[in-house]
Design a protein around this motif. Structure first.
Motif, PDB file in Angstrom:
ATOM      1  N   GLN A   1      12.000 -69.034  58.391  1.00 14.73           N
ATOM      2  CA  GLN A   1      11.333 -67.938  57.692  1.00 14.73           C
ATOM      3  C   GLN A   1      11.717 -67.875  56.228  1.00 14.73           C
ATOM      4  O   GLN A   1      10.934 -67.437  55.374  1.00 14.73           O
ATOM      5  CB  GLN A   1      11.664 -66.616  58.384  1.00 14.73           C
ATOM      6  CG  GLN A   1      10.990 -66.444  59.736  1.00 14.73           C
ATOM      7  CD  GLN A   1      11.440 -65.185  60.453  1.00 14.73           C
ATOM      8  OE1 GLN A   1      12.389 -64.518  60.036  1.00 14.73           O
ATOM      9  NE2 GLN A   1      10.768 -64.848  61.542  1.00 14.73           N
ATOM     10  N   ALA A   2      12.927 -68.315  55.918  1.00  9.57           N
ATOM     11  CA  ALA A   2      13.388 -68.293  54.529  1.00  9.57           C
ATOM     12  C   ALA A   2      12.990 -69.542  53.750  1.00  9.57           C
ATOM     13  O   ALA A   2      13.309 -69.662  52.561  1.00  9.57           O
ATOM     14  CB  ALA A   2      14.913 -68.147  54.508  1.00  9.57           C
ATOM     15  N   SER A   3      12.297 -70.475  54.375  1.00 10.55           N
ATOM     16  CA  SER A   3      11.927 -71.727  53.711  1.00 10.55           C
ATOM     17  C   SER A   3      10.733 -71.527  52.786  1.00 10.55           C
ATOM     18  O   SER A   3       9.774 -70.839  53.143  1.00 10.55           O
ATOM     19  CB  SER A   3      11.577 -72.797  54.748  1.00 10.55           C
ATOM     20  OG  SER A   3      12.688 -73.081  55.582  1.00 10.55           O
ATOM     21  N   PRO A   4      10.727 -72.121  51.585  1.00 13.86           N
ATOM     22  CA  PRO A   4       9.556 -72.076  50.704  1.00 13.86           C
ATOM     23  C   PRO A   4       8.407 -72.891  51.296  1.00 13.86           C
ATOM     24  O   PRO A   4       8.636 -73.806  52.094  1.00 13.86           O
ATOM     25  CB  PRO A   4      10.075 -72.698  49.401  1.00 13.86           C
ATOM     26  CG  PRO A   4      11.227 -73.543  49.811  1.00 13.86           C
ATOM     27  CD  PRO A   4      11.847 -72.877  51.000  1.00 13.86           C
ATOM     28  N   PRO A   5       7.171 -72.570  50.926  1.00 15.86           N
ATOM     29  CA  PRO A   5       6.009 -73.254  51.520  1.00 15.86           C
ATOM     30  C   PRO A   5       6.043 -74.770  51.388  1.00 15.86           C
ATOM     31  O   PRO A   5       5.616 -75.493  52.297  1.00 15.86           O
ATOM     32  CB  PRO A   5       4.826 -72.661  50.744  1.00 15.86           C
ATOM     33  CG  PRO A   5       5.312 -71.313  50.312  1.00 15.86           C
ATOM     34  CD  PRO A   5       6.771 -71.490  50.018  1.00 15.86           C
ATOM     35  N   ASP A   6       6.563 -75.281  50.269  1.00 17.16           N
ATOM     36  CA  ASP A   6       6.540 -76.732  50.072  1.00 17.16           C
ATOM     37  C   ASP A   6       7.541 -77.468  50.961  1.00 17.16           C
ATOM     38  O   ASP A   6       7.459 -78.691  51.116  1.00 17.16           O
ATOM     39  CB  ASP A   6       6.803 -77.078  48.597  1.00 17.16           C
ATOM     40  CG  ASP A   6       8.136 -76.531  48.104  1.00 17.16           C
ATOM     41  OD1 ASP A   6       8.549 -75.453  48.595  1.00 17.16           O
ATOM     42  OD2 ASP A   6       8.760 -77.165  47.246  1.00 17.16           O
ATOM     43  N   LEU A   7       8.485 -76.737  51.559  1.00 15.63           N
ATOM     44  CA  LEU A   7       9.461 -77.350  52.462  1.00 15.63           C
ATOM     45  C   LEU A   7       9.266 -76.913  53.912  1.00 15.63           C
ATOM     46  O   LEU A   7       9.964 -77.414  54.808  1.00 15.63           O
ATOM     47  CB  LEU A   7      10.893 -76.987  52.021  1.00 15.63           C
ATOM     48  CG  LEU A   7      11.319 -77.457  50.629  1.00 15.63           C
ATOM     49  CD1 LEU A   7      12.725 -76.958  50.324  1.00 15.63           C
ATOM     50  CD2 LEU A   7      11.259 -78.973  50.532  1.00 15.63           C
ATOM     51  N   TYR A   8       8.330 -76.010  54.131  1.00 16.05           N
ATOM     52  CA  TYR A   8       8.175 -75.381  55.445  1.00 16.05           C
ATOM     53  C   TYR A   8       7.829 -76.414  56.519  1.00 16.05           C
ATOM     54  O   TYR A   8       8.451 -76.449  57.592  1.00 16.05           O
ATOM     55  CB  TYR A   8       7.088 -74.312  55.355  1.00 16.05           C
ATOM     56  CG  TYR A   8       7.016 -73.370  56.530  1.00 16.05           C
ATOM     57  CD1 TYR A   8       7.738 -72.196  56.538  1.00 16.05           C
ATOM     58  CD2 TYR A   8       6.215 -73.665  57.627  1.00 16.05           C
ATOM     59  CE1 TYR A   8       7.663 -71.314  57.607  1.00 16.05           C
ATOM     60  CE2 TYR A   8       6.139 -72.800  58.704  1.00 16.05           C
ATOM     61  CZ  TYR A   8       6.867 -71.626  58.684  1.00 16.05           C
ATOM     62  OH  TYR A   8       6.799 -70.773  59.752  1.00 16.05           O
TER      63      TYR A   8
ATOM     64  N   VAL B   1      17.668 -70.671  64.069  1.00 13.80           N
ATOM     65  CA  VAL B   1      16.738 -71.663  63.519  1.00 13.80           C
ATOM     66  C   VAL B   1      15.476 -70.985  62.997  1.00 13.80           C
ATOM     67  O   VAL B   1      14.969 -71.306  61.911  1.00 13.80           O
ATOM     68  CB  VAL B   1      16.381 -72.705  64.600  1.00 13.80           C
ATOM     69  CG1 VAL B   1      15.211 -73.587  64.140  1.00 13.80           C
ATOM     70  CG2 VAL B   1      17.586 -73.570  64.931  1.00 13.80           C
ATOM     71  N   SER B   2      14.969 -70.026  63.756  1.00 17.60           N
ATOM     72  CA  SER B   2      13.749 -69.329  63.352  1.00 17.60           C
ATOM     73  C   SER B   2      13.952 -68.556  62.043  1.00 17.60           C
ATOM     74  O   SER B   2      13.089 -68.569  61.158  1.00 17.60           O
ATOM     75  CB  SER B   2      13.318 -68.363  64.461  1.00 17.60           C
ATOM     76  OG  SER B   2      12.136 -67.690  64.109  1.00 17.60           O
TER      77      SER B   2
END
Length: 330
Positions: free
Chosen positions: A160-167, A155-156
């Motif tokens: 970490q691979a998520s873009p800022p707008d979806l974080y 999960v972590s």
């Protein structure tokens, strides 16, 4: 061991499990955990077997008494053999019992809200119970912690691979999904918690599992997450209020000292975070409220029909006072 031996709930073993389950106060479950097995009840004596036996001669009665003793010995031997046949070895645990628990935990950890999980809670509950009775609690606890740790590390990495707008949204989903899973996982392992974790480790299973999320997910993302939360706070409705509330309350549950990173943010969702208001700061609070109202209007929110308000209900900001007019309320 054949799988049906695990799922068989009838007969003498089920009666024994029920007795031990319902007689904790008398030490029944404790004796079972120590490997003791209660002997079967003595067969009924001649006087209990109907009026037809009362008229028999003493010699015949003595013969029957000897036969009853032999039957009791046979029953004891059969009970011992049945118990030995149902012993759960470490190989049985690894090949039959843990795989069932592993599969159920997988489904609970990855389910979405409202999903139907095709598992038998009764079977899993019974599986845990039998493993505890057979002294496999330590191995089962170790396997559970390892299983959930591996899940949280995955999960972590996904976060970490998520873009800022979806974080923020994805962190909220991960947090909510995990906390929801604990509501099922913890009760399923109640016997292990009661008779191993609490007794031998002096801890609690739910606390241990929450700590795992803190260590393997939240601690690794808090310094990326907090600036995004503060930015979202300064831009109303960049994320939904419910998402903001869920994350802030969740972070406070995981580690209350994180409040110090953004006291103003936490104070919006957690009561009594900030010190009590003082009169000298009331003007500042009034300015903040007016700013929020302007931002709401700019984002398309109107104040509604004000014509139905009664005189004196509007808030006035007069000097340092932010109290509503009290005229007419003496």
């Amino acid at each position: 061991m054949e799988e049906e031996s695990m799922e068989e709930e009838g007969g003498g073993e089920a009666m024994m499990d029920d007795q031990n389950h319902n007689n904790w106060g008398a030490g029944g479950y404790g004796r079972l955990l120590l490997g003791e097995r209660a002997l079967p009840a003595r067969p009924a004596g001649p006087e209990q077997n109907g009026a037809g036996l009362r008229g028999c001669e003493p010699g015949a009665a003595a013969g029957r008494a000897g036969a009853a003793g032999a039957i009791a010995a046979i029953n004891i031997s059969a009970s011992t053999s049945k118990f030995l046949m149902n012993v759960i070895t470490i190989e049985d645990y690894k090949s039959t019992y843990w795989p069932k628990l592993d599969s159920a935990i997988d489904q609970l950890l990855t389910q979405s809200p409202g999903d139907y999980i095709p598992i038998s809670y009764e079977q899993i509950y019974s599986c845990v119970y039998k493993c505890v009775c057979q002294q496999h609690s330590e191995q089962m606890y170790s396997d559970l912690i390892k299983k959930i740790t591996n899940h949280l590390e995955r999960v972590s990495k996904e976060l970490q691979a998520s873009p800022p707008d979806l974080y923020i949204e994805r962190f909220n989903v991960a947090l909510g999904q995990y906390m929801g899973a604990l509501q099922s996982i913890v009760p399923l392992f109640i016997y292990m918690n009661k008779f191993y974790i609490e007794t031998k480790l002096n801890r609690d299973l739910k606390d241990d599992l929450i700590k795992l999320f803190t260590e393997h997910v939240a601690e690794k993302h808090i310094y990326n997450l907090m600036p995004l939360l503060l930015e979202a706070q300064s831009t109303p409705f960049q994320i939904t209020p419910s998402t903001m509330a869920n994350i802030v309350k969740g972070l406070y549950t995981l580690r209350p000292e994180w409040v110090q990173m953004a006291p103003a943010l936490f104070s919006k969702f957690i009561p009594n975070i900030l010190p009590p208001a003082v009169e000298s700061e009331l003007q500042e609070y009034a300015a903040q409220d007016q700013k929020l109202q302007r931002e709401l209007i700019q984002n398309g929110f109107t104040r509604g029909d004000q014509s139905r308000k009664r005189a004196g209900e509007e808030l006035t900001y007069n000097g340092s006072s932010t109290c509503a007019s009290s005229r007419g309320y003496r």
